[in-house]
Scaffold this motif. Structure first.
Motif, PDB file in Angstrom:
ATOM      1  N   VAL A 143       0.842  -1.197   0.000  1.00 18.19           N
ATOM      2  CA  VAL A 143       0.000   0.000   0.000  1.00 18.19           C
ATOM      3  C   VAL A 143       0.875   1.243   0.000  1.00 18.19           C
ATOM      4  N   ASP A 151      -5.630   6.072   2.343  1.00 17.91           N
ATOM      5  CA  ASP A 151      -6.897   5.779   1.667  1.00 17.91           C
ATOM      6  C   ASP A 151      -6.874   4.406   1.016  1.00 17.91           C
ATOM      7  N   GLU A 152      -5.760   4.070   0.396  1.00 20.90           N
ATOM      8  CA  GLU A 152      -5.626   2.754  -0.218  1.00 20.90           C
ATOM      9  C   GLU A 152      -5.688   1.660   0.854  1.00 20.90           C
ATOM     10  N   THR A 153      -5.048   1.891   1.979  1.00 18.13           N
ATOM     11  CA  THR A 153      -5.067   0.924   3.075  1.00 18.13           C
ATOM     12  C   THR A 153      -6.487   0.715   3.577  1.00 18.13           C
ATOM     13  N   ARG A 154      -7.224   1.787   3.800  1.00 21.13           N
ATOM     14  CA  ARG A 154      -8.603   1.691   4.276  1.00 21.13           C
ATOM     15  C   ARG A 154      -9.460   0.882   3.304  1.00 21.13           C
ATOM     16  N   ARG A 155      -9.343   1.179   2.019  1.00 18.12           N
ATOM     17  CA  ARG A 155     -10.148   0.494   1.009  1.00 18.12           C
ATOM     18  C   ARG A 155      -9.841  -0.997   0.995  1.00 18.12           C
ATOM     19  N   ILE A 156      -8.564  -1.341   1.006  1.00 21.68           N
ATOM     20  CA  ILE A 156      -8.162  -2.743   0.942  1.00 21.68           C
ATOM     21  C   ILE A 156      -8.612  -3.497   2.190  1.00 21.68           C
ATOM     22  N   ARG A 164     -11.087  -2.794   4.290  1.00 16.75           N
ATOM     23  CA  ARG A 164     -12.551  -2.951   4.301  1.00 16.75           C
ATOM     24  C   ARG A 164     -12.992  -4.042   3.339  1.00 16.75           C
ATOM     25  N   ASP A 165     -12.399  -4.085   2.142  1.00 19.95           N
ATOM     26  CA  ASP A 165     -12.723  -5.139   1.177  1.00 19.95           C
ATOM     27  C   ASP A 165     -12.370  -6.516   1.733  1.00 19.95           C
ATOM     28  N   GLU A 180     -14.854  -7.530   4.551  1.00 24.09           N
ATOM     29  CA  GLU A 180     -16.190  -7.812   4.027  1.00 24.09           C
ATOM     30  C   GLU A 180     -16.240  -9.096   3.206  1.00 24.09           C
ATOM     31  N   LYS A 181     -15.207  -9.367   2.426  1.00 24.29           N
ATOM     32  CA  LYS A 181     -15.267 -10.463   1.452  1.00 24.29           C
ATOM     33  C   LYS A 181     -14.585 -11.748   1.888  1.00 24.29           C
ATOM     34  N   LEU A 217      -8.358   3.793  11.751  1.00 19.22           N
ATOM     35  CA  LEU A 217      -8.758   2.448  11.334  1.00 19.22           C
ATOM     36  C   LEU A 217      -8.195   1.397  12.280  1.00 19.22           C
TER      37      LEU A 217
END
Length: 104
Positions: free
Chosen positions: A26, A30-35, A37-38, A41-42, A62
């Motif tokens: 990362v 912002d990139e860390t947060r997105r990754i 969370r994905d 969730e997944k 976070l």
């Protein structure tokens, strides 16, 4: 269950891959947060989420939220090849912040 690394540097990523732990490099908070969370969730098989110290430092809000959640995945911070960025009293500060007890 499996572990996954969120790293700010290529060396840690390669080292953990050699040990059988996949991860991602990362470059921003912002990139860390997105990754993250994905992933949460997944990936229902995610048991340990490992962060390099600098990757974790880029997203303190976070990290606090993940630790306060208390469930899986377990959150672990590791140093990079240059060693710890934390001071010698990091564990006592962590306990004080986490549960409000001052250790002497």
């Amino acid at each position: 269950m499996r572990a996954f690394l969120v790293s700010d540097n290529h060396d840690s990523l390669v080292g953990m891959r050699i040990a059988g732990i996949e991860g991602v490099l990362v470059r921003s908070g912002d990139e860390t947060r997105r990754i993250v969370r994905d992933l949460i969730e997944k990936d229902r098989d995610l048991g340990i989420l490992v962060f390099t110290e600098k990757a974790a430092a880029a997203v303190p809000d976070l990290m606090k939220q993940l630790r306060e959640h208390g469930g899986l995945p377990l959150i672990v911070e590791i140093p990079d090849r240059h060693g710890f960025d934390r001071g010698a009293d990091f564990l006592t500060r962590y306990v004080k912040d986490a549960i409000g007890v001052r250790m002497e």
